[in-house]
Motif scaffolding. Structure first.
Motif, PDB file in Angstrom:
ATOM      1  N   TRP A  71       0.827  -1.212   0.000  1.00 34.17           N
ATOM      2  CA  TRP A  71       0.000   0.000   0.000  1.00 34.17           C
ATOM      3  C   TRP A  71       0.861   1.262   0.000  1.00 34.17           C
ATOM      4  O   TRP A  71       0.467   2.288  -0.559  1.00 34.17           O
ATOM      5  CB  TRP A  71      -0.916  -0.005   1.221  1.00 34.17           C
ATOM      6  N   ILE A  78       1.541   2.573  -3.454  1.00 33.88           N
ATOM      7  CA  ILE A  78       0.389   3.245  -4.065  1.00 33.88           C
ATOM      8  C   ILE A  78       0.302   4.684  -3.571  1.00 33.88           C
ATOM      9  O   ILE A  78       0.130   5.625  -4.362  1.00 33.88           O
ATOM     10  CB  ILE A  78      -0.906   2.478  -3.738  1.00 33.88           C
ATOM     11  N   ARG A  82       0.712  -7.841  -8.070  1.00 35.75           N
ATOM     12  CA  ARG A  82      -0.620  -7.945  -8.658  1.00 35.75           C
ATOM     13  C   ARG A  82      -0.951  -9.390  -9.032  1.00 35.75           C
ATOM     14  O   ARG A  82      -0.139 -10.102  -9.623  1.00 35.75           O
ATOM     15  CB  ARG A  82      -0.748  -7.064  -9.908  1.00 35.75           C
ATOM     16  N   ALA A 121      -5.797  -7.238  -8.376  1.00 35.98           N
ATOM     17  CA  ALA A 121      -5.685  -6.940  -6.949  1.00 35.98           C
ATOM     18  C   ALA A 121      -4.265  -7.195  -6.468  1.00 35.98           C
ATOM     19  O   ALA A 121      -3.582  -8.109  -6.937  1.00 35.98           O
ATOM     20  CB  ALA A 121      -6.667  -7.784  -6.151  1.00 35.98           C
ATOM     21  N   LEU A 122      -3.822  -6.383  -5.500  1.00 40.10           N
ATOM     22  CA  LEU A 122      -2.505  -6.561  -4.918  1.00 40.10           C
ATOM     23  C   LEU A 122      -2.584  -7.524  -3.737  1.00 40.10           C
ATOM     24  O   LEU A 122      -3.570  -7.557  -3.006  1.00 40.10           O
ATOM     25  CB  LEU A 122      -1.927  -5.225  -4.456  1.00 40.10           C
ATOM     26  N   HIS A 129      -2.129  -9.339  -0.154  1.00 34.44           N
ATOM     27  CA  HIS A 129      -2.344  -8.793   1.182  1.00 34.44           C
ATOM     28  C   HIS A 129      -1.179  -9.136   2.108  1.00 34.44           C
ATOM     29  O   HIS A 129      -1.192 -10.160   2.796  1.00 34.44           O
ATOM     30  CB  HIS A 129      -3.644  -9.348   1.765  1.00 34.44           C
ATOM     31  N   MET A 155      -1.479  -4.244   3.547  1.00 34.67           N
ATOM     32  CA  MET A 155      -2.232  -4.036   2.307  1.00 34.67           C
ATOM     33  C   MET A 155      -3.646  -4.554   2.474  1.00 34.67           C
ATOM     34  O   MET A 155      -3.857  -5.712   2.849  1.00 34.67           O
ATOM     35  CB  MET A 155      -1.542  -4.753   1.149  1.00 34.67           C
ATOM     36  N   SER A 196      -7.876  -3.776   0.753  1.00 36.34           N
ATOM     37  CA  SER A 196      -8.535  -3.850  -0.553  1.00 36.34           C
ATOM     38  C   SER A 196      -7.828  -2.929  -1.542  1.00 36.34           C
ATOM     39  O   SER A 196      -7.373  -1.841  -1.191  1.00 36.34           O
ATOM     40  CB  SER A 196     -10.011  -3.470  -0.430  1.00 36.34           C
ATOM     41  N   THR A 197      -7.742  -3.374  -2.772  1.00 46.23           N
ATOM     42  CA  THR A 197      -7.006  -2.634  -3.796  1.00 46.23           C
ATOM     43  C   THR A 197      -7.889  -1.561  -4.426  1.00 46.23           C
ATOM     44  O   THR A 197      -8.980  -1.875  -4.932  1.00 46.23           O
ATOM     45  CB  THR A 197      -6.514  -3.585  -4.894  1.00 46.23           C
ATOM     46  N   ASN A 211      -8.670  -0.216  -7.332  1.00 45.60           N
ATOM     47  CA  ASN A 211      -8.338  -0.573  -8.715  1.00 45.60           C
ATOM     48  C   ASN A 211      -8.266   0.630  -9.641  1.00 45.60           C
ATOM     49  O   ASN A 211      -7.445   0.670 -10.557  1.00 45.60           O
ATOM     50  CB  ASN A 211      -9.361  -1.588  -9.246  1.00 45.60           C
ATOM     51  N   VAL A 226      -4.901   2.352  -8.920  1.00 45.47           N
ATOM     52  CA  VAL A 226      -3.797   1.526  -9.409  1.00 45.47           C
ATOM     53  C   VAL A 226      -3.734   1.576 -10.935  1.00 45.47           C
ATOM     54  O   VAL A 226      -2.644   1.685 -11.516  1.00 45.47           O
ATOM     55  CB  VAL A 226      -3.961   0.075  -8.909  1.00 45.47           C
TER      56      VAL A 226
END
Length: 612
Positions: free
Chosen positions: A238, A241, A280, A285-286, A288, A292, A294-295, A297, A300
């Motif tokens: 995370w 991101i 990914r 989704a990345l 966990h 990390m 929920s992604t 999206n 990203v």
């Protein structure tokens, strides 16, 4: 790590915290307010782009005085939201961070522009000098970035006096960040503060010396926090991101201004982009790991659009401490690293040697992930070893978290001890597939055990073999009697027992099927909790292998694909209909998808036992 060494690290961290608070009070309190103020910039030159996604439907709610942040709805009833007291802290942080300006801007009408100016003016009036939440370093950072990014929208149709007040306030906030940056929390918060200062200095006129200083400081933080392989020092996906969402617009602002890009900025972006692809799964989704959840999206996807190379993801990232196994459409991502440094380990997890496994668009084995709720109980659950797909000894995490009074209340709960040695061996064979064997000593001090996990993914991705072993290395302070090897399943996977309880059938939505077996092990299908769903907590299932160390110190297991996906969307739709009607070709667990978040500790029994 010895108890004396742990206590020494805790006391050093506590001392640093006290010093930070003292400096923050001096910089933000009366001494700072009485300090002489330098001149404000004459004008804004450029507005860095905001990459985060907006929702224009929120604009009408904000105009009506309804502010929904962090799951809390506050109705102001005509009052300024900045005059309210006693509201939830996360709600206040979102309010004072002004990230919601992007929603007003998305509405793109005269009313939303007037509303944004009125709310900014309210903040200047009520909180412009000081506010205990509004002037937290992380909140100030977010506000500076939001005001700069949306300044054309805020200032359009505004008068000259408002323009000057706006510029003076940004200048003051940047000066505050510049003075307090060394007292901010290490890691992402400090790096984002450096990015905000640099963004302000290149966006405003007359910065000169400050611009050179801010660029040099940003360069130093990027070199210190972004590892050689592109991961962040916290080992949290995370973090990349968050950093890239702020760093990419600033990099673009440098280009537009005709400024030379700092070397560390170029290198960091080039390194982090492949790492984004590394984490990914096939559905985007990345994985966990270490904080990390929920992604996002949409964010990203926006970030990945800036990736010029778009090459294959790396497979081995030893500095960050992960391995990626690929075969056919299958992907395995494995945690093979030690806990991050204490100063950046507030969100780190005790998940060494845990893994996530996906096939095409289907995530099959996952870690429980991170709860979006501000609830300490769920936070502790998500960080425990039992919430990860790995081996657990005596329901005890492989890491120790700081939870001693009074330090835990002030310092959070970083990892104070865990695996000191993680050994990794990797073999790539075009014919046989990819094999990774790794071990960690997180259970050595307490139980005298070394956990080893040996996994192989076939070249065509249809078979994943593994062996987990717990070997005795030294005498621990306690004796470990029982262990469990957990495989948490994604909520979209429907699981049922086969062959009189010796195997598990895993069905995907489109008809793809996998079979799990573990010859010679006690195999159980239990309830679990998936914490990272975008809609909240969801019940799911987990496969657990139980054993006693005296009887057997190893367990072999295998995932084998037994059916490919049916063709077309029709098959997927038919499978969804079966799940809705309950006419599944196997016995489905009797529970609802959603979980009561107000439940007691009994809700956790199927996942983890609460640890002190």
């Amino acid at each position: 790590m010895s108890a004396a060494s742990e206590k020494g690290r805790i006391w050093r961290l506590a001392g640093a915290y006290v010093w930070q608070q003292a400096l923050r009070w001096m910089h933000g309190g009366p001494l700072y307010r009485l300090s002489p103020q330098t001149g404000s910039p004459a004008r804004l030159l450029i507005a860095p782009q905001d990459l985060r996604t907006a929702d224009q439907t929120n604009a009408a709610d904000i105009y009506g005085g309804n502010f929904l942040f962090s799951g809390h709805l506050v109705e102001t009833r005509g009052a300024s939201p900045f005059e309210l007291e006693g509201e939830d802290l996360d709600w206040q942080r979102d309010l004072h961070g002004f990230g919601w300006l992007r929603d007003l801007r998305a509405a793109d009408n005269r009313i939303s522009r007037q509303n944004s100016r009125a709310l900014v003016d309210d903040w200047l009036k009520h909180c412009g000098r000081w506010h205990p939440v509004g002037w937290e370093a992380s909140v100030t950072t977010r506000r500076v970035m939001s005001w700069l990014a949306h300044s054309p929208f805020i200032l359009e149709d505004g008068d000259h006096e408002f323009y000057n007040r706006f510029l003076r306030s940004i200048s003051r906030q940047v000066r505050y960040l510049r003075r307090t940056i060394n007292e901010t929390h290490d890691g992402v918060e400090r790096l984002q503060a450096s990015i905000a200062i640099a963004a302000a200095c290149i966006s405003m006129s007359g910065q000169g010396r400050f611009a050179r200083q801010s660029i040099r400081r940003l360069d130093q933080e990027l070199k210190r926090q972004i590892l050689t392989d592109g991961g962040h020092v916290s080992r949290n996906p995370w973090a990349m991101i968050e950093i890239l969402a702020d760093l990419l617009p600033v990099r673009q602002a440098f280009v537009v201004q005709g400024l030379e890009l700092p070397e560390a900025m170029l290198q960091s972006v080039d390194r982090m982009m492949p790492m984004m692809r590394f984490f990914r799964h096939g559905d985007g989704a990345l994985a966990h790991f270490n904080g990390m959840g929920s992604t996002p999206n949409d964010l990203v996807a926006t970030i990945m659009a800036y990736d010029d190379a778009r090459g294959a993801p790396p497979l081995n990232v030893p500095h960050t401490g992960y391995q990626r196994l690929g075969g056919g459409a299958s992907v395995v991502i494995m945690d093979t690293g030690k806990p991050p440094p204490l100063s950046v380990g507030v969100d780190a997890h005790a998940g060494c040697l845990s893994f996530e496994f996906s096939s095409g668009l289907h995530r099959i084995v996952v870690n429980c992930g991170v709860s979006g709720r501000s609830n300490e109980m769920w936070r502790r659950v998500s960080r425990s070893t039992a919430a990860h797909s790995t081996a657990v000894v005596e329901d005890t995490s492989s890491c120790r978290f700081l939870n001693e009074k009074p330090f835990g209340r002030w310092l959070g709960t970083p990892i104070v001890s865990g695996p000191n040695t993680v050994l990794v061996q990797r073999d790539d064979d075009d014919a046989m597939g990819v094999r990774v064997a790794a071990s960690h000593d997180g259970y050595k001090a307490q139980f005298g055990l070394i956990h080893t996990r040996d996994m192989r993914l076939s070249a065509d991705g249809t078979v994943l073999d593994g062996i987990d072993s717990l070997s005795e290395d030294a005498r621990g302070t306690e004796r470990g009697e029982e262990y469990a090897i957990r495989f948490h399943l994604h909520p979209s996977i429907k699981a049922s027992m086969l062959h009189s309880g010796t195997a598990v059938l895993l069905m995907c939505r489109d008809g793809e099927a996998w079979e799990f077996d573990a010859p010679g092990s006690e195999l159980v299908l239990e309830e679990s909790i998936y914490l990272s769903d975008v809609y909240g907590h969801r019940k799911t299932m987990q496969i657990a292998l139980y054993g006693r160390i005296r009887e057997s110190q190893s367990a072999a297991w295998q995932f084998r694909r037994t059916a490919t996906a049916k063709l077309g969307r029709r098959a997927s739709s038919e499978f969804d209909d079966l799940m809705q009607t309950g006419n599944l070709p196997f016995d489905e667990p009797d529970f609802e998808d959603d979980i009561d978040l107000d439940g007691s500790d009994t809700e956790l029994d199927a996942v983890v036992k609460s640890e002190d």
